[in-house]
Design a protein around this motif. Structure first.
Motif, PDB file in Angstrom:
ATOM      1  N   ASP A 161      -2.934   5.356  -0.539  1.00 42.67           N
ATOM      2  CA  ASP A 161      -3.871   4.301  -0.129  1.00 42.67           C
ATOM      3  C   ASP A 161      -4.191   4.422   1.354  1.00 42.67           C
ATOM      4  OD1 ASP A 161      -4.017   3.168  -2.658  1.00 42.67           O
ATOM      5  OD2 ASP A 161      -2.397   1.720  -2.256  1.00 42.67           O
ATOM      6  N   ASN A 162      -3.172   4.669   2.158  1.00 43.47           N
ATOM      7  CA  ASN A 162      -3.384   4.817   3.597  1.00 43.47           C
ATOM      8  C   ASN A 162      -4.214   6.054   3.909  1.00 43.47           C
ATOM      9  OD1 ASN A 162      -1.963   2.508   4.224  1.00 43.47           O
ATOM     10  ND2 ASN A 162      -0.026   3.592   4.400  1.00 43.47           N
ATOM     11  N   SER A 188       0.837  -1.193   0.000  1.00 37.51           N
ATOM     12  CA  SER A 188       0.000   0.000   0.000  1.00 37.51           C
ATOM     13  C   SER A 188       0.877   1.251   0.000  1.00 37.51           C
ATOM     14  CB  SER A 188      -0.922   0.004   1.215  1.00 37.51           C
ATOM     15  OG  SER A 188      -0.165  -0.014   2.400  1.00 37.51           O
ATOM     16  N   HIS A 232      -7.797   5.353   3.051  1.00 39.12           N
ATOM     17  CA  HIS A 232      -8.380   4.429   4.027  1.00 39.12           C
ATOM     18  C   HIS A 232      -8.825   5.189   5.279  1.00 39.12           C
ATOM     19  CE1 HIS A 232      -8.915   0.809   6.411  1.00 39.12           C
ATOM     20  NE2 HIS A 232      -8.173   1.382   7.353  1.00 39.12           N
ATOM     21  N   TYR A 233      -7.955   6.033   5.813  1.00 37.55           N
ATOM     22  CA  TYR A 233      -8.293   6.758   7.036  1.00 37.55           C
ATOM     23  C   TYR A 233      -9.344   7.834   6.791  1.00 37.55           C
ATOM     24  CZ  TYR A 233      -4.660   4.259   9.472  1.00 37.55           C
ATOM     25  OH  TYR A 233      -3.919   3.265  10.047  1.00 37.55           O
TER      26      TYR A 233
END
Length: 49
Positions: free
Chosen positions: A19-20, A15, A23-24
């Motif tokens: 991407d992180n 990732s 996601h958050y």
């Protein structure tokens, strides 16, 4: 003539930072929406004077 079958798991890309972040952002957005829905429910259930 039996063909050799590869049952190893496919490689998944690592990732990235974006991407992180996505996601958050989705996680906190869901919490924010649930908080708004809860606030609406609590305001509607208050008795009217």
């Amino acid at each position: 003539m039996v063909a050799e079958m590869d049952f190893s798991s496919p490689e998944t890309p690592e990732s990235t930072v974006m991407d992180n972040v996505l996601h958050y952002e989705l996680f906190f957005g869901a919490i924010f929406q649930l908080t708004r829905i809860l606030a609406i429910i609590l305001l509607i259930s208050k008795p009217i004077r």
